[in-house]
Scaffold this motif. Structure first.
Motif, PDB file in Angstrom:
ATOM      1  N   GLU A  80       3.396   1.994   6.865  1.00 21.63           N
ATOM      2  CA  GLU A  80       2.640   2.598   7.960  1.00 21.63           C
ATOM      3  C   GLU A  80       1.904   1.527   8.759  1.00 21.63           C
ATOM      4  N   ALA A  88       5.620  12.416  11.603  1.00 21.58           N
ATOM      5  CA  ALA A  88       4.411  12.847  10.907  1.00 21.58           C
ATOM      6  C   ALA A  88       4.781  14.029  10.023  1.00 21.58           C
ATOM      7  N   ARG A 138       3.090  13.126  16.117  1.00 22.32           N
ATOM      8  CA  ARG A 138       1.911  13.559  15.363  1.00 22.32           C
ATOM      9  C   ARG A 138       1.132  14.614  16.143  1.00 22.32           C
ATOM     10  N   ASP A 164      -0.304  14.441   6.115  1.00 19.30           N
ATOM     11  CA  ASP A 164       0.124  13.093   5.728  1.00 19.30           C
ATOM     12  C   ASP A 164       0.223  12.966   4.210  1.00 19.30           C
TER      13      ASP A 164
END
Length: 740
Positions: free
Chosen positions: A367, A640, A705, A735
């Motif tokens: 990430e 996401a 997202r 997440d």
DNA sequence: AGCACGCCGACT
DNA sequence: GTCGGCGTGCTC
């Protein structure tokens, strides 16, 4: 009467309205005491609504106001409110979790140094009327307080025992008054130059110096990824950055994964700066925690060091956040309703405060690397080992091609012999506690399973019990097979306990230390084992991941991962990343001194492409390849995710529940022309059954997202319209970091 | 989350 | 006949 809307410590996306007299001093973020059903509860003010949906006659009055002003700084309140929305959690749960326990329970937020007594009007009357003739001491005390009040003196020496004042307090003649401490200002120490331990300071190499100056020169918010291999001196960079910020009189927050396992970094900070440093470790009492909270808030502490929850400490003037080992899983809250990620929230907090955030790691998460690639974070690379450590050899031992005795290949045994005979230490990693993960019937193949979880019991030889590693249930070892009655029960597979036994048999001349949750359960056991290792009484070290963190053993020259196959072919798409991180960490344990080290991995699949890249080209090459793979698969960080985790006593109701959720999202996307929301499931969780409940998942995934957030927010708004069955408990994990 | 109300099993 | 198990429902 004025309306006050409050949030309570409950997993509810719902507020409650109360009444209060308009003159009362309170603000958003103040704590109040409210009647709730037939109980009294502490609540936090979130709004002053103009009107209420609740019928006026149902509204109750607030019992008392605990804080005239908010217990949260505006900046922290904003962060928490944003976070409640992002993680779809009730604001009450979030706000209460961010407060020290004592404040949740209603303790005063300000640090009262002293309580002094003050005479009340009734007390004066009583004194004038000459009551208390039979209680001489009380009368004297009261007299003294009256004189003090007359002279305008606040505090008089408490010459009388507490019982005397208590008696007067009970008669309502006197009252307790808190005196608040004037915060000590550490900034004055900065002029004296001895606040900094110059001897301790190390000279920076070029890369370190570059990293330090890049951060120091920048203004306002910026997130930096300090990507430094083991031994490249990340800690020294942290210390220089802290020095720079402290010099300006600003406070520093240092977050670390687990204090118990990494006490060195705390020592480094304490040695370097002779300034007030508060360490929030897990065995502080609630009172100590409150004190630390108050000290940071008033600006008395220069540095706060702590784990995940320390992110919610308040500051007078915060100048820098450092988050060490940013890839570490422990930054993600996994067990409460508010499943937040401290790393991601730290980014928001730094942004809101216009200050730099430094994320440090030898093995950055994919990430964070993706954020570097997209320009969101800036990359600081340290790839020179500051210590003169020798080269590291690695080997893949193919388990297919050789004789293997209880999980150990001949090659590994030979290597161990080699290293041990030179007087060095050897470390073996196996991610499985207990003696054996399976106990089965030799005649019919029956496997002893936990009825609550439908998972095989792990056999623990030492205590002669079966233990379920999912729900922690323990039972006696059966003498017979439950199906055919045979007494021929055998174990299969290998845990650390057995590994220890096997090695004791093969290497009887060397001491063995085992470090896992079982062997360190007793208080002080971990310290004792570590001491045995340092003094080299133990030459063979066995452990789970626990052993990989922190500790520096200079004489370890061989490190082996006994079985990595599970991680190579896992359901969880992050398992290769975790294996790579563990590998690098474990490799860092070998040959940190002047001796050259060796790392070996035992596997049936030595050809695995990611494994090959990791070993031949290192972690960053691995990470780039793994990122490409994630991109083609559309997995995070290129999408996401949000995971609904449903739990129920029956499969049917859990499936029905999640199917209804899926139908909602389907319908919602169609009506609003939202494209590309992927719904995966309902599917059985990896751990199908846990503690008697069936677990099912529904995974939502979207490349944006923002779109996923929009869908989730709309869902939360309309959840109550869905008529979901009541037999299912369901939590939302935004997440998600694991799929258990 | 708490806490009460409510309806069924094993005990003085 | 009660004590107490936890299922269900509510809290401004």
């Amino acid at each position: 009467m004025r309306l006050v809307r409050v949030a309570l410590a409950m997993p509810l996306m719902h507020y409650f309205d109360y009444l209060i007299e308009p003159s009362a001093a309170l603000d958003i973020g103040s704590r109040v005491v409210v009647p709730f059903g037939r109980q009294k509860r502490i609540a936090i003010v979130v709004e002053f609504p103009a009107q209420s949906d609740v019928a006026p006659q149902q509204l109750k009055r607030i019992i008392s106001v605990l804080d005239a002003t908010s217990v949260f700084s505006d900046e922290l309140y904003a962060l928490l409110k944003w976070s409640a929305g992002y993680y779809q959690t009730g604001l009450g749960e979030v706000l209460f979790q961010a407060l020290p326990v004592k404040l949740r329970q209603g303790e005063t937020a300000q640090s009262a140094v002293d309580a002094v007594w003050k005479i009340l009007p009734q007390g004066k009357i009583a004194l004038a009327q000459g009551e208390l003739t039979r209680a001489k001491k009380q009368q004297q005390a009261l007299q003294q307080l009256a004189e003090a009040a007359e002279n305008g003196v606040l505090q008089r020496e408490a010459e009388f025992s507490r019982a005397i004042y208590k008696a007067l307090l009970e008669k309502k003649w006197i009252a307790e008054q808190h005196l608040f401490a004037q915060p000590e200002v550490w900034q004055t120490a900065l002029q004296q130059h001895n606040w900094l331990n110059q001897q301790d300071k190390l000279r920076l190499n070029k890369q370190q110096a570059l990293a330090v100056s890049a951060v120091c020169v920048s203004h306002g918010f910026q997130c930096w990824l300090l990507d430094g291999v083991t031994g490249s001196g990340k800690t020294e960079v942290y210390l220089h950055l802290m020095e720079h910020v402290l010099q300006q009189g600003k406070q520093v927050l240092l977050l670390i994964p687990e204090i118990g396992l990494t006490p060195q970094i705390v020592r480094h900070v304490e040695n370097r700066f002779k300034l007030p440093i508060d360490v929030l470790h897990s065995n502080l009492t609630d009172s100590q925690r409150l004190l630390a909270w108050q000290r940071a808030k008033s600006g008395e502490s220069a540095v706060v060091i702590g784990t995940r929850s320390a992110l919610f400490t308040q500051f007078q003037d915060l100048g820098l956040i450092i988050l060490d080992e940013e890839h570490d899983l422990s930054y993600k809250q996994q067990d409460s309703g508010w499943r937040h990620h401290a790393r991601d929230l730290a980014v928001m907090r730094a942004k809101n405060n216009h200050i730099p955030l430094v994320l440090g790691s030898a093995t950055p998460s994919l990430e964070s690397l993706a954020n570097v690639a997209s320009g969101k974070y800036r990359h600081l690379v340290l790839n020179q080992r500051a210590m003169n450590s020798a080269v590291l050899n690695h080997k893949l031992l193919d388990l297919k091609k050789q004789r293997v005795d209880r999980g150990l290949s001949e090659q590994l045994i030979a290597l161990m012999q080699q290293h041990l005979s030179k007087g060095n230490q050897v470390m073996l990693f196996l991610n499985r506690r207990g003696f054996a993960p399976i106990l089965l019937c030799h005649e019919c193949g029956w496997i002893a399973q936990c009825e609550q979880c439908d998972r095989p019991f792990t056999y623990h030889k030492k205590n002669n019990i079966l233990s379920c590693h999912h729900c922690d249930r323990k039972t006696k070892v059966p003498r017979q097979c439950a199906v055919c009655g045979s007494t021929h029960l055998v174990t299969s597979g290998m845990g650390t306990e057995q590994l220890e036994a096997v090695l004791a048999e093969k290497f009887p001349d060397y001491g063995i230390a085992r470090i896992d949750r079982d062997s360190t359960a007793r208080k002080g056991a971990l310290e004792a084992s570590l001491a045995q290792i340092t003094t080299k009484q133990s030459r063979i070290l066995i452990g789970t991941q626990m052993l990989a963190k922190g500790h520096h053993f200079p004489d370890v020259t061989l490190v082996a991962m006994v079985n990595i196959d599970g991680a190579l072919f896992s359901q969880d798409f992050r398992s290769e990343e975790r294996l790579a991180q563990l590998y690098v960490q474990v490799a860092g344990r070998a040959g940190r001194g002047s001796k050259s080290g060796e790392v070996v991995l035992q596997t049936h699949f030595p050809q695995h492409p990611l494994l090959q890249t990791l070993l031949t080209q290192g972690y960053s090459a691995f990470a780039q390849q793994a990122l490409q793979l994630r991109q083609t698969m559309g997995l995070p960080p290129f999408s996401a995710q949000a995971l609904f985790r449903a739990k129920s006593k029956s499969n049917e109701s859990a499936v029905e529940y999640l199917t209804a959720l899926a139908a909602f999202f389907d319908d919602f996307c169609r009506k609003n022309a939202i494209q590309g929301l992927q719904l995966l499931g309902p599917i059985e969780a990896l751990q199908t059954k846990k503690a008697g409940q069936y677990q099912w998942h529904l995974l939502l995934q979207h490349s944006s997202r923002a779109v996923l957030q929009h869908c989730l927010a709309q869902f939360s708004l309309r959840r109550h319209e869905l008529n979901l069955n009541r037999y299912t408990r369901c939590i939302l994990d935004v997440d998600p970091q694991d799929f258990n």
